[in-house]
Design a protein around this motif. Structure first.
Motif, short mmCIF file in Angstrom:
data_model
loop_
_atom_site.label_atom_id
_atom_site.label_comp_id
_atom_site.label_asym_id
_atom_site.label_seq_id
_atom_site.Cartn_x
_atom_site.Cartn_y
_atom_site.Cartn_z
N GLU A 99 0.84 -1.20 0.00
CA GLU A 99 0.00 0.00 0.00
C GLU A 99 0.87 1.24 0.00
N ASP A 100 0.27 2.39 -0.33
CA ASP A 100 1.00 3.65 -0.30
C ASP A 100 1.64 3.85 1.08
N VAL A 101 2.79 4.52 1.08
CA VAL A 101 3.55 4.74 2.31
C VAL A 101 3.41 6.21 2.70
N GLY A 102 2.90 6.45 3.90
CA GLY A 102 2.67 7.81 4.37
C GLY A 102 3.93 8.49 4.86
N ASP A 103 3.82 9.79 5.10
CA ASP A 103 4.92 10.57 5.65
C ASP A 103 5.36 9.96 6.98
N LEU A 104 6.66 9.76 7.14
CA LEU A 104 7.28 9.24 8.36
C LEU A 104 6.78 7.86 8.80
N GLN A 105 6.10 7.14 7.93
CA GLN A 105 5.46 5.89 8.32
C GLN A 105 6.41 4.85 8.91
N GLU B 104 5.72 -3.24 -3.82
CA GLU B 104 4.99 -3.91 -4.89
C GLU B 104 4.32 -2.94 -5.85
N GLU B 105 3.76 -3.51 -6.93
CA GLU B 105 3.25 -2.73 -8.06
C GLU B 105 2.05 -1.85 -7.74
N ASP B 106 1.28 -2.13 -6.70
CA ASP B 106 0.11 -1.31 -6.39
C ASP B 106 0.43 -0.03 -5.63
N VAL B 107 1.64 0.10 -5.15
CA VAL B 107 2.04 1.31 -4.42
C VAL B 107 2.22 2.45 -5.41
N GLU B 108 1.54 3.58 -5.14
CA GLU B 108 1.60 4.74 -6.04
C GLU B 108 2.28 5.95 -5.42
N ARG B 109 2.55 5.91 -4.09
CA ARG B 109 3.15 7.07 -3.43
C ARG B 109 4.00 6.62 -2.24
N ILE B 110 5.16 7.29 -2.11
CA ILE B 110 6.02 7.14 -0.94
C ILE B 110 6.20 8.54 -0.37
N GLY B 111 5.73 8.75 0.85
CA GLY B 111 5.69 10.07 1.46
C GLY B 111 7.01 10.59 1.99
N GLU B 112 6.93 11.82 2.51
CA GLU B 112 8.10 12.50 3.05
C GLU B 112 8.72 11.70 4.19
N ASP C 128 2.84 -0.72 -14.56
CA ASP C 128 2.40 0.22 -15.58
C ASP C 128 2.10 1.58 -14.98
N LYS C 129 1.82 1.60 -13.66
CA LYS C 129 1.50 2.84 -12.97
C LYS C 129 2.78 3.52 -12.50
N PRO C 130 2.90 4.84 -12.71
CA PRO C 130 4.06 5.56 -12.16
C PRO C 130 3.94 5.64 -10.64
N ILE C 131 5.04 5.96 -10.00
CA ILE C 131 5.05 6.12 -8.55
C ILE C 131 5.57 7.51 -8.20
N LYS C 132 4.95 8.16 -7.20
CA LYS C 132 5.40 9.46 -6.70
C LYS C 132 6.21 9.21 -5.44
N ILE C 133 7.43 9.76 -5.44
CA ILE C 133 8.35 9.53 -4.32
C ILE C 133 8.88 10.88 -3.82
N SER C 134 8.77 11.10 -2.52
CA SER C 134 9.34 12.30 -1.92
C SER C 134 10.87 12.24 -2.03
N ARG D 243 10.29 1.36 -12.58
CA ARG D 243 9.15 1.97 -13.26
C ARG D 243 9.30 3.48 -13.31
N LYS D 244 8.40 4.14 -14.01
CA LYS D 244 8.45 5.59 -14.14
C LYS D 244 8.22 6.23 -12.77
N VAL D 245 9.01 7.27 -12.47
CA VAL D 245 8.97 7.92 -11.17
C VAL D 245 8.73 9.41 -11.32
N GLU D 246 7.96 9.96 -10.40
CA GLU D 246 7.84 11.40 -10.24
C GLU D 246 8.34 11.71 -8.83
#
Length: 95
Positions: free
Chosen positions: A6-12, A25-33, A51-57, A74-77
């Motif tokens: 799952e997505d990873v929250g800030d400071l998680q 894993e592939e379903d994660v779309e965000r890694i927080g601050e 196929d989904k990009p991931i947003k990474i702090s 994979r593609k990263v923002e």
């Protein structure tokens, strides 16, 4: 090995001494601050193909002194939250 589905929250997982190898894993779309900041035993992170990009702090592994391997398949923002006169703004860098 610690598997994240799952997505990873800030400071998680910040300062978590039990993390050494993380598989994202592939379903994660965000890694927080500072999601994994200051994890003293973390040495490797792998972000699997999707196929989904991931947003990474940009500071998601700040202070991880033993981190020697990061594999992103994979593609990263990358992004950074910045404060401007008390308002948080987003600044992104696409890779």
């Amino acid at each position: 090995m610690f598997v994240i589905k799952e997505d990873v929250g800030d400071l998680q997982f910040a300062k978590n001494a039990n993390l050494d190898y993380v598989l994202i894993e592939e379903d994660v779309e965000r890694i927080g601050e500072k999601a994994f900041a200051d994890c003293p035993n973390l040495y490797s992170i792998r972000i699997v193909e999707s196929d989904k990009p991931i947003k990474i702090s940009l500071d998601y592994v700040k202070g991880c002194k033993n981190l020697v391997n990061v594999s992103i398949e994979r593609k990263v923002e990358f992004y950074k939250k910045i404060k401007y006169k008390g308002v948080k703004l987003w600044k992104s860098l696409f890779l």
